[in-house]
Design a protein around this motif. Structure first.
Motif, short mmCIF file in Angstrom:
data_model
loop_
_atom_site.label_atom_id
_atom_site.label_comp_id
_atom_site.label_asym_id
_atom_site.label_seq_id
_atom_site.Cartn_x
_atom_site.Cartn_y
_atom_site.Cartn_z
N ASN A 279 46.62 67.16 -15.59
CA ASN A 279 46.37 66.68 -14.23
C ASN A 279 47.27 67.34 -13.19
OD1 ASN A 279 44.32 65.02 -15.07
ND2 ASN A 279 45.56 63.15 -15.08
N THR A 280 48.39 67.92 -13.63
CA THR A 280 49.29 68.55 -12.66
C THR A 280 48.66 69.77 -12.00
OG1 THR A 280 50.35 69.96 -14.34
CG2 THR A 280 51.34 67.79 -13.93
N THR A 281 47.61 70.30 -12.59
CA THR A 281 46.97 71.49 -12.02
C THR A 281 46.00 71.16 -10.90
OG1 THR A 281 45.18 71.46 -13.66
CG2 THR A 281 47.17 72.69 -14.22
N SER A 282 45.69 69.88 -10.73
CA SER A 282 44.74 69.44 -9.70
C SER A 282 45.42 68.52 -8.71
CB SER A 282 43.56 68.71 -10.36
OG SER A 282 42.79 68.01 -9.41
N TYR A 283 45.36 68.86 -7.41
CA TYR A 283 46.01 68.01 -6.41
C TYR A 283 45.42 66.62 -6.40
CZ TYR A 283 48.47 66.82 -2.11
OH TYR A 283 49.28 66.22 -1.20
N GLU A 284 44.11 66.51 -6.61
CA GLU A 284 43.43 65.23 -6.57
C GLU A 284 43.86 64.33 -7.73
OE1 GLU A 284 41.91 68.16 -6.24
OE2 GLU A 284 41.54 68.01 -4.08
N LYS A 285 44.09 64.90 -8.91
CA LYS A 285 44.42 64.11 -10.09
C LYS A 285 45.92 63.99 -10.34
CE LYS A 285 40.15 65.25 -12.57
NZ LYS A 285 39.61 65.85 -13.83
N ALA A 286 46.69 64.86 -9.75
CA ALA A 286 48.13 64.91 -10.04
C ALA A 286 48.84 63.63 -9.62
CB ALA A 286 48.77 66.10 -9.33
N HIS A 287 49.91 63.32 -10.34
CA HIS A 287 50.75 62.17 -10.01
C HIS A 287 51.42 62.40 -8.65
CE1 HIS A 287 54.07 59.26 -10.34
NE2 HIS A 287 53.37 58.67 -11.28
N GLU A 288 51.78 61.32 -7.98
CA GLU A 288 52.42 61.42 -6.66
C GLU A 288 53.65 62.30 -6.68
OE1 GLU A 288 54.77 58.56 -3.43
OE2 GLU A 288 53.66 57.65 -5.09
N VAL A 289 54.49 62.16 -7.72
CA VAL A 289 55.72 62.95 -7.78
C VAL A 289 55.40 64.44 -7.89
CG1 VAL A 289 55.98 62.77 -10.31
CG2 VAL A 289 58.00 63.15 -8.87
N CYS A 290 54.28 64.77 -8.54
CA CYS A 290 53.86 66.17 -8.67
C CYS A 290 53.35 66.70 -7.34
CB CYS A 290 52.77 66.31 -9.73
SG CYS A 290 53.23 65.64 -11.35
N LYS A 291 52.59 65.90 -6.62
CA LYS A 291 52.07 66.32 -5.32
C LYS A 291 53.21 66.61 -4.35
CE LYS A 291 47.76 63.63 -5.52
NZ LYS A 291 47.00 62.53 -4.89
N MET A 292 54.25 65.79 -4.38
CA MET A 292 55.36 65.94 -3.45
C MET A 292 56.18 67.20 -3.74
SD MET A 292 56.71 62.02 -3.11
CE MET A 292 58.10 62.50 -2.11
N ASN A 293 56.31 67.55 -5.02
CA ASN A 293 57.25 68.60 -5.38
C ASN A 293 56.62 69.90 -5.87
OD1 ASN A 293 59.98 67.17 -5.14
ND2 ASN A 293 58.80 65.72 -6.36
N CYS A 294 55.36 69.86 -6.26
CA CYS A 294 54.70 71.08 -6.74
C CYS A 294 53.44 71.40 -5.95
CB CYS A 294 54.36 70.97 -8.23
SG CYS A 294 55.82 71.05 -9.29
N GLY A 295 53.17 70.66 -4.88
CA GLY A 295 52.06 71.01 -4.00
C GLY A 295 52.43 72.21 -3.16
N SER A 296 51.44 73.05 -2.87
CA SER A 296 51.73 74.24 -2.06
C SER A 296 50.57 74.53 -1.12
CB SER A 296 51.96 75.45 -2.97
OG SER A 296 50.81 75.76 -3.69
#
Length: 296
Positions: A279-296
């Motif tokens: 799920n970390t590869t998809s912004y829609e499915k990623a956890h909140e902590v992933c969106k904050m720190n690995c979103g680009s």
């Protein structure tokens, strides 16, 4: 996380400082208590040996604590070097003796790196790094000056130290640092940080907005197999952000079965872990902590 290349390890939750942007300071302020944890040296060494993770790159840096305050830091450092690891140490540098820093210099070599977090000069460093002692920090810097270990001065720009950046960089060369690194902070959520915020900054809210405007793409760092995080209680997380007090109980990680005391690495990849990583590869499915720190 399948074939780890490097590790981010928090040896201890201990620290003599009370930096207002620190996760440990937030926890102490919010819950009126402090959690003291030290990784058992045998658990750590046996984990690397049992899983054949020798000759790795290890970053000794805490979410909450400073590695040099582990009661057995020097012994851990010595044993990790015997396992042929390349060591990176991140520290504020306070409250240690000349003897301590001499031993650090004796154990480490040219493959290793130490980063001193020094946010200003003798009249400003302590304003964010509360309880920091300039003379004690300089003791470590002075003793390691001519040692082969690579030395980095990490400088977080704040309102109170912006005008000192050029002078600090010049001083860093005189003191024998190999690099002067500016490290802008994104920890402006705390109220007690607002007076320190420089005019030019990127806060969490604007960062999230920027990722939304850029197409909601993800660049998950956990899938690069770098900087897998081990907490001071010995628990494994995909990264240090997932291991903060705010998030460590909100993901599939953080359970006793993920502790290095008895973990065989391949056993960590249970269905819920695999789903989280996918799920970390998809912004829609990623956890909140992933969106904050690995979103680009």
């Amino acid at each position: 996380m399948i074939e780890p290349k490097s590790w981010h390890i928090e040896l201890t939750s201990r620290c003599v400082l009370e930096c207002p942007g620190c996760d440990r300071t937030w926890f102490k302020k919010t819950f009126k208590k402090q959690i003291i944890q030290d990784i058992p040296i045998d658990d750590l060494l046996n984990f690397f040996d049992r899983n054949n993770f020798l000759s790795s790159e290890i970053n000794l840096c805490g979410n909450n604590g400073d590695p040099i305050y582990h009661p057995k830091f020097l012994e851990i450092l010595k044993q990790l070097k015997k396992q042929n690891h390349k060591i990176k140490i991140a520290t504020n540098g306070s409250a240690k003796t000349e003897k301590f820093w001499t031993q650090v210099g004796d154990i480490t070599d040219k493959q290793d790196t130490i980063t001193f977090g020094i946010d200003g000069l003798d009249d400003t460093n302590h304003l964010y790094r509360k309880n920091s002692n300039w003379d004690q920090v300089m003791t470590g810097v002075r003793i390691l000056k001519d040692r082969p270990i690579k030395k980095i001065w990490q400088y977080i720009p704040f309102k109170q130290n912006l005008s000192q950046i050029y002078k600090a960089k010049k001083l860093s060369k005189y003191l024998g640092f190999d690099q002067f690194l500016l490290m802008p902070s994104d920890r402006w959520m705390e109220e007690n940080m607002q007076d320190m915020k420089p005019d030019s900054h990127i806060d969490i809210e604007s960062f999230i907005q920027k990722t939304q405007l850029s197409g909601n793409k993800m660049k998950p760092q956990c899938l690069t197999n770098e900087r897998i995080y081990i907490d001071s209680d010995g628990t494994v997380y995909p990264c240090c952000w997932a291991g903060t007090y705010r998030y460590k109980f909100k993901t599939p990680f953080g359970h006793k079965k993920h502790n290095i005391s008895n973990l065989v690495w391949n056993d960590i990849f249970q269905p819920e872990i695999k789903t989280f990583l996918q799920n970390t590869t998809s912004y829609e499915k990623a956890h909140e902590v992933c969106k904050m720190n690995c979103g680009s």
